[in-house]
Design an enzyme around this catalytic site. Structure first.
Site, PDB file in Angstrom:
ATOM      1  N   LYS A 219     -11.775  -1.283   8.412  1.00  0.00           N
ATOM      2  CA  LYS A 219     -12.449  -2.343   9.192  1.00  0.00           C
ATOM      3  C   LYS A 219     -11.624  -2.648  10.432  1.00  0.00           C
ATOM      4  O   LYS A 219     -10.415  -2.336  10.496  1.00  0.00           O
ATOM      5  CB  LYS A 219     -12.617  -3.617   8.363  1.00  0.00           C
TER       6      LYS A 219
ATOM      7  N   PRO B  91      -4.364   4.507   8.627  1.00  0.00           N
ATOM      8  CA  PRO B  91      -2.941   4.179   8.751  1.00  0.00           C
ATOM      9  C   PRO B  91      -2.605   2.875   8.035  1.00  0.00           C
ATOM     10  O   PRO B  91      -3.436   1.971   7.955  1.00  0.00           O
ATOM     11  CB  PRO B  91      -2.711   4.057  10.262  1.00  0.00           C
ATOM     12  N   MET B  92      -1.368   2.821   7.521  1.00  0.00           N
ATOM     13  CA  MET B  92      -0.959   1.624   6.768  1.00  0.00           C
ATOM     14  C   MET B  92      -0.268   0.627   7.688  1.00  0.00           C
ATOM     15  O   MET B  92       0.195   0.998   8.762  1.00  0.00           O
ATOM     16  CB  MET B  92      -0.023   2.053   5.639  1.00  0.00           C
TER      17      MET B  92
ATOM     18  N   ALA C  35      -1.507  -1.542   9.537  1.00  0.00           N
ATOM     19  CA  ALA C  35      -2.151  -1.423  10.838  1.00  0.00           C
ATOM     20  C   ALA C  35      -3.184  -2.518  11.077  1.00  0.00           C
ATOM     21  O   ALA C  35      -3.742  -2.625  12.162  1.00  0.00           O
ATOM     22  CB  ALA C  35      -2.806  -0.051  10.965  1.00  0.00           C
ATOM     23  N   GLY C  36      -3.520  -3.313  10.044  1.00  0.00           N
ATOM     24  CA  GLY C  36      -4.560  -4.338  10.198  1.00  0.00           C
ATOM     25  C   GLY C  36      -5.954  -3.743  10.076  1.00  0.00           C
ATOM     26  O   GLY C  36      -6.942  -4.368  10.478  1.00  0.00           O
ATOM     27  N   LEU C  37      -6.036  -2.531   9.511  1.00  0.00           N
ATOM     28  CA  LEU C  37      -7.334  -1.860   9.379  1.00  0.00           C
ATOM     29  C   LEU C  37      -7.896  -1.972   7.959  1.00  0.00           C
ATOM     30  O   LEU C  37      -8.922  -1.363   7.631  1.00  0.00           O
ATOM     31  CB  LEU C  37      -7.213  -0.385   9.795  1.00  0.00           C
ATOM     32  N   GLY C  38      -7.208  -2.720   7.120  1.00  0.00           N
ATOM     33  CA  GLY C  38      -7.727  -3.023   5.774  1.00  0.00           C
ATOM     34  C   GLY C  38      -7.651  -1.872   4.786  1.00  0.00           C
ATOM     35  O   GLY C  38      -8.352  -1.896   3.771  1.00  0.00           O
TER      36      GLY C  38
ATOM     37  N   SER D  55      -6.966  -2.858   1.099  1.00  0.00           N
ATOM     38  CA  SER D  55      -8.084  -3.634   0.538  1.00  0.00           C
ATOM     39  C   SER D  55      -9.311  -2.756   0.341  1.00  0.00           C
ATOM     40  O   SER D  55     -10.041  -2.900  -0.644  1.00  0.00           O
ATOM     41  CB  SER D  55      -8.457  -4.777   1.477  1.00  0.00           C
TER      42      SER D  55
ATOM     43  N   ASP E 265      -9.031  -9.636   1.872  1.00  0.00           N
ATOM     44  CA  ASP E 265     -10.011  -8.801   2.579  1.00  0.00           C
ATOM     45  C   ASP E 265     -10.867  -7.968   1.627  1.00  0.00           C
ATOM     46  O   ASP E 265     -11.842  -7.355   2.062  1.00  0.00           O
ATOM     47  CB  ASP E 265      -9.284  -7.793   3.501  1.00  0.00           C
TER      48      ASP E 265
HETATM   49  O1  C5P Z   1      -4.566 -11.823   0.428  1.00  0.00           O
HETATM   50  P1  C5P Z   1      -3.549 -10.810   0.829  1.00  0.00           P
HETATM   51  O2  C5P Z   1      -2.721 -10.340  -0.322  1.00  0.00           O
HETATM   52  O3  C5P Z   1      -4.108  -9.697   1.619  1.00  0.00           O
HETATM   53  O4  C5P Z   1      -2.551 -11.544   1.820  1.00  0.00           O
HETATM   54  C1  C5P Z   1      -1.287 -11.037   2.139  1.00  0.00           C
HETATM   55  C2  C5P Z   1      -0.459 -12.149   2.749  1.00  0.00           C
HETATM   56  O5  C5P Z   1      -1.020 -12.532   4.014  1.00  0.00           O
HETATM   57  C3  C5P Z   1      -0.428 -13.421   1.943  1.00  0.00           C
HETATM   58  O6  C5P Z   1       0.608 -13.399   1.015  1.00  0.00           O
HETATM   59  C4  C5P Z   1      -0.209 -14.471   3.008  1.00  0.00           C
HETATM   60  O7  C5P Z   1       1.161 -14.515   3.366  1.00  0.00           O
HETATM   61  C5  C5P Z   1      -0.954 -13.938   4.202  1.00  0.00           C
HETATM   62  N1  C5P Z   1      -2.339 -14.465   4.351  1.00  0.00           N
HETATM   63  C6  C5P Z   1      -2.492 -15.784   4.753  1.00  0.00           C
HETATM   64  N2  C5P Z   1      -3.749 -16.302   4.921  1.00  0.00           N
HETATM   65  C7  C5P Z   1      -4.836 -15.522   4.698  1.00  0.00           C
HETATM   66  C8  C5P Z   1      -4.689 -14.184   4.299  1.00  0.00           C
HETATM   67  C9  C5P Z   1      -3.409 -13.686   4.134  1.00  0.00           C
HETATM   68  O8  C5P Z   1      -1.503 -16.522   4.973  1.00  0.00           O
HETATM   69  N3  C5P Z   1      -6.038 -16.054   4.890  1.00  0.00           N
END
Ligand code: C5P
Length: 320
Positions: free
Chosen positions: A31, A117-118, A120-123, A126, A158
């Site tokens: 994504k 890619p890891m 990278a913010g591309l999910g 997830s 995500d």
């Molecule tokens: O939910 P996820 O495991 O992907 O989130 C990873 C980290 O990103 C969380 O431990 C938190 O530090 C941060 N996060 C956040 N607020 C969100 C999503 C993620 O602070 N809405």
């Protein structure tokens, strides 16, 4: 004289061939975030978000098959953890429990082929977890979508988005999903600088900057051609200024994408990838060379509508 009956030779009873082990495969699509606003911090330590997710055709491949013994995760890409640090592992363990099965997950091999890619913010993590839920649910006798959604939101913020894909609004931690009218098809040029950013790190930089009173000028609004509420379509990412402050290369790449003809460009999620949207494929292809020269590599992809996503991400049964 009655003819003597020849004794009938009975053929040895034929055994039915053992059913071939089942193997279920699914694509795990990446994504980008077309917009990401941090609305505040929450009592649980997460951040309250309003984001617009968009699936693209770049994907990993997930395969699950029956294999006697403990649950095993395989992936050839270096740096991918193969234990409970991997969201696929956590998704498997959570689904196993939600299905009421005792002990640890077993008799299953899950293989991940990475292309996303890891860090990278591309999910990628997830998306892999959501695809794992789909293939494991099929392999383990089925599970209603409502259960998969519940399990997904416990695995990662995500992850629920990847159970439906397309263009969607994410609220709460990002796990509350509301489908939006699809973004008309765009070509997406993805540029990943030679460093990654962890999600937790990006949010903590955001918090640090706010605590220090850093006031970033709000980035230029880049209005997308969509019939959504206008504020959701401005291509603003509130995590971009704190990440860019620590990695100025991100600003350089974003500017280069606009220079190369992107109708809009932004960092995706918590970075480090930056993406540019292009109306035509030739336009995006032309931009590849200068971006690859600047950043080492650039990957061409395109947006996937919800219907395209549903068709492509559906689990496929294969006999081994
Ligand atoms: O939910 P996820 O495991 O992907 O989130 C990873 C980290 O990103 C969380 O431990 C938190 O530090 C941060 N996060 C956040 N607020 C969100 C999503 C993620 O602070 N809405």
């Amino acid at each position: 004289m009655k003819p003597r009956r020849q004794p009938v030779k009975r053929a040895a009873p034929r055994r039915a061939p053992a059913p071939a082990p089942r193997r279920i495969a699914a694509r795990a699509h990446a994504k980008v975030n077309l917009d990401l606003r941090v609305l505040g911090t929450r009592a649980d330590g997460y951040h309250e978000l309003r984001t617009v997710f968009q699936t693209i055709d770049l994907h990993d491949m997930l395969t699950a098959q029956e294999k006697p013994g403990p649950f095993v995760l395989k992936c050839r890409t270096p740096g991918v953890p193969l234990d409970d640090r991997n969201l696929v592992w956590r998704a498997g363990a959570a689904l196993w429990k939600a299905l009421g099965r005792a002990g640890d997950p077993a008799d299953t091999l899950v293989t991940i082929e990475k292309a996303i890619p890891m860090q990278a913010g591309l999910g990628g993590g997830s998306a892999d977890a959501a695809a794992a839920l789909q293939v494991l649910a099929r392999l383990w006798g089925g599970a209603p979508l409502s259960l998969l959604r519940e399990v997904a939101s416990g695995v990662g913020s995500d992850t629920p988005f990847f159970l439906s894909g397309g263009t969607a609004l994410g609220l709460g931690r990002g796990e509350e999903i509301y489908p939006l009218v699809d973004l008309p098809r765009h070509w997406v040029l993805l540029v990943r600088p030679p460093f990654g950013v962890s999600t937790a790190e990006a949010y903590s930089w955001y918090d640090d900057d706010r605590a220090a009173g850093v006031r970033e000028p709000r980035g230029e609004l880049q209005i997308l051609p969509v019939p959504w509420p206008s504020r959701a379509a401005q291509m603003v990412n509130d995590l971009e200024p704190p990440v860019m402050r620590r990695h100025p290369e991100i600003g350089t790449i974003k500017a280069a994408l606009r220079e190369a003809g992107a109708v809009a460009a932004a960092m995706s999620g918590s970075g480090s990838a930056i993406f540019g949207l292009f109306r035509t494929r030739p336009g995006a292809v032309r931009a590849m060379r200068p971006l690859a020269k600047l950043a080492g590599s650039a990957v061409l992809s395109r947006t996937l509508s919800r219907a395209e996503y549903e068709a492509r991400a559906r689990p496929i049964l294969r006999r081994v």
